[in-house]
Enzyme design. Structure first.
Site, mmCIF file in Angstrom:
data_model
loop_
_atom_site.group_PDB
_atom_site.id
_atom_site.type_symbol
_atom_site.label_atom_id
_atom_site.label_comp_id
_atom_site.label_asym_id
_atom_site.label_seq_id
_atom_site.Cartn_x
_atom_site.Cartn_y
_atom_site.Cartn_z
ATOM 1 N N GLY A 145 4.559 -0.406 7.542
ATOM 2 C CA GLY A 145 4.144 -1.891 7.033
ATOM 3 C C GLY A 145 5.281 -2.239 6.089
ATOM 4 O O GLY A 145 6.576 -1.946 6.157
ATOM 5 N N GLU A 146 4.577 -2.935 5.199
ATOM 6 C CA GLU A 146 5.573 -3.561 3.994
ATOM 7 C C GLU A 146 6.544 -4.781 4.470
ATOM 8 O O GLU A 146 7.171 -5.464 3.728
ATOM 9 C CB GLU A 146 6.367 -2.660 3.460
ATOM 10 C CG GLU A 146 5.504 -1.460 2.781
ATOM 11 C CD GLU A 146 6.435 -0.407 2.161
ATOM 12 O OE1 GLU A 146 7.771 -0.621 2.235
ATOM 13 O OE2 GLU A 146 6.022 0.558 1.384
ATOM 14 N N GLY A 147 6.677 -4.883 5.938
ATOM 15 C CA GLY A 147 7.649 -5.649 6.468
ATOM 16 C C GLY A 147 8.917 -4.976 6.942
ATOM 17 O O GLY A 147 10.050 -5.635 7.219
#
Lengths: 356, 356
Positions: A321-323
């Site tokens: 996640g997180e980008g």
């Protein structure tokens, strides 16, 4: 703001799409030899309404952070306070998203849309907190429809702000312990898949926790009566409010805002995929402005991408996640577009064409 | 020069590998959540003998260009002069490889190891011509063993020159009309696969041409008696000379040179995969210094990568060559290594660990 934004969104421009396809075939390379990257370049031309499309630089990553009432059901091995700790890590530049953003020259903005703690001010932190986490989606709606609209509009406002600040590509990011549970519920509701097919192991859970997570998603779908979604945007808002998270709503808003500004949005993993289903239900043309950055290890992500008709660029079993997956895809998207700007044609370079 | 280079190559350092794995697990991310990129970072640590490994920048692309006697068999729809025309395109900056190199900040060096024409001088052209194209591999050896060693040593010399000039990552590139035919023959010889399983459609041929190409590869294997390859490096040289191309030999040399200098080599597509089989046969430890940039659409490439034990990073159905797949992978490799340098640990960032 939501209605105005939806009114601004245009689908891909057919003429720019056709021009881009024709241009690809004149470049000094065998036809189709850049595979999926040719499609990306054509897609961005359609989205921008221009051939060649503008280079998608600079890019801006927006990490939407929020907490989830469903965490209480034991769906994640991580304590809820990891959300706020990771926000501090992003702001200090110590997370993987920061390293990847540095690599691709993207800015990092963290947006609090619902972290279950008060956050100190910081230069790259935007405060749009809707509440201190959602309610437990397995016992009733995670949020009210009003809250869902507030979070959507926070995302739109972040998109517009980043574009006004010069961003020419938006990348979705998220942080929220337990947010793969809400993602699975959204994907199940919007695609009609069984919860068992779209619920994964998140950032790493054992089989017992996974079974509990599937049961929680199933209960959420039943309790909130979202097993089948109608075709009206009001249905989309109801589903989002019932089983979504504030970051899902805000990412859907970022997508709509990017589409309204005709700035491409690179989607990260399953959280972004679930949010894109919300955006697509509100306006299918929004998807024309999206690129799927990667395919995560979460099974619900592949289902969401198939429903959206998007092919992921990176497929390396990331589940962070997180980008991070969106950031990894950014140089690939840039390379695809750069070809349209820089590469010579058979005529201009004096290269012979294939005989047949 | 070949013998000295082989003597310098060391396998991956076990201590650096172990240190890198342990460091990955301390970083603020769920264990294993960066998927294949964690393996890349660990691999580069082992290759460099250091944890964290140095950032693989700047990168240098070397495009080895050569012609092939087997072109006379009608295995490609492209006229042979496209090789020299594309060399001019590279030198003028108009090819896809130039656009991708600009995107990842890589330099571009073109090396003539066997183009069937005299080339004018140019600043980024290195002249190591062995001959004006190989002989037809379907009627006898493509080159002599002496010529194969000359081409290998040209590649070693290019690797050493680029590293002396500051390159900290080498990317393989190729240009040579008909070179997928030689690649298929090399892959068939080194892996024992049937020619039909490893011969593809190159940059785009019809079924009739494909059938002819498979028959040509089969004849090449039989005429040159290379159906099974022994375990001695001298066998590798004989196979290379019999069914390879000058660019395959030179790319094998680039790999050996990079490995000797402990500078990682990102492999492009099927031409590089076939060349890496040559390098691996000369010294298996050379593979520890390679990263598979991408998987091309050519069936022989997947076979070569499996034999080498390498997992490709990019898988987007590219079939262009020139180094394009290797260039696309470079930012991904950089991102993987940057994580080892920049990301905080759970302790240093005060982030709670998973409970279980």
């Amino acid at each position: 703001m939501l209605a105005e934004t939806l009114a601004e969104i245009r689908p891909a421009d057919p003429r720019a799409l056709a021009d881009a396809r024709a241009h690809q075939d004149r470049l000094t390379k065998p036809r189709g030899s850049l595979g999926a990257l040719e499609d990306v370049a054509v897609r961005l031309a359609g989205a921008a309404g221009a051939c060649p499309p503008p280079m998608p630089v600079p890019a801006a990553l927006a990490i939407f952070a929020a907490d989830h009432g469903v965490h209480a059901q034991g769906v994640s091995p991580w304590p809820q306070e990891v959300t706020v700790q990771m926000v501090a890590n992003f702001l200090a530049g110590g997370a993987v998203a920061n390293a990847f953003a540095a690599q691709s020259g993207a800015s990092v903005t963290v947006v609090d849309v619902g972290v279950a703690a008060d956050l100190p001010d910081a230069p790259s932190l935007l405060k749009h907190k809707i509440a201190y986490g959602t309610a437990d989606l397995s016992t009733g709606p995670a949020m009210s429809v009003d809250q869902a609209v507030q979070a959507l509009e926070a995302g739109i406002s972040v998109a517009r702000g980043l574009v006004e600040g010069g961003a020419r590509c938006l990348i979705t990011g998220d942080m929220g312990i337990a947010n793969t549970t809400a993602s699975a519920a959204l994907v199940a509701a919007f695609t009609g898949h069984d919860p068992a097919e779209v619920t994964g192991h998140g950032t790493g859970i054992d089989e017992e926790t996974h079974a509990r997570k599937v049961a929680v998603v199933r209960r959420a779908i039943e309790v909130n009566d979202v097993a089948t979604v109608g075709s009206q945007p009001s249905d989309a808002l109801r589903v989002l409010a019932a089983v979504g998270g504030f970051e899902h709503a805000a990412i859907a808003g970022l997508i709509l805002g990017g589409a309204a500004c005709r700035v491409p949005v690179i989607l990260d993993g399953v959280i972004a995929g679930a949010a894109a289903l919300v955006a697509a239900a509100l306006d299918p043309a929004a998807v024309d402005h999206c690129v799927a950055g990667h395919r995560s290890a979460e099974p619900g992500h592949a289902v969401a991408l198939a429903a959206l008709g998007l092919r992921p660029l990176v497929d390396l079993e990331l589940r962070l996640g997180e980008g991070t997956g969106g950031l990894l895809a950014h140089p690939l998207v840039c390379a695809a577009v750069r070809v349209m700007h820089d590469v010579a044609t058979f005529d201009s370079a004096g290269v012979s064409e294939k005989e047949n």
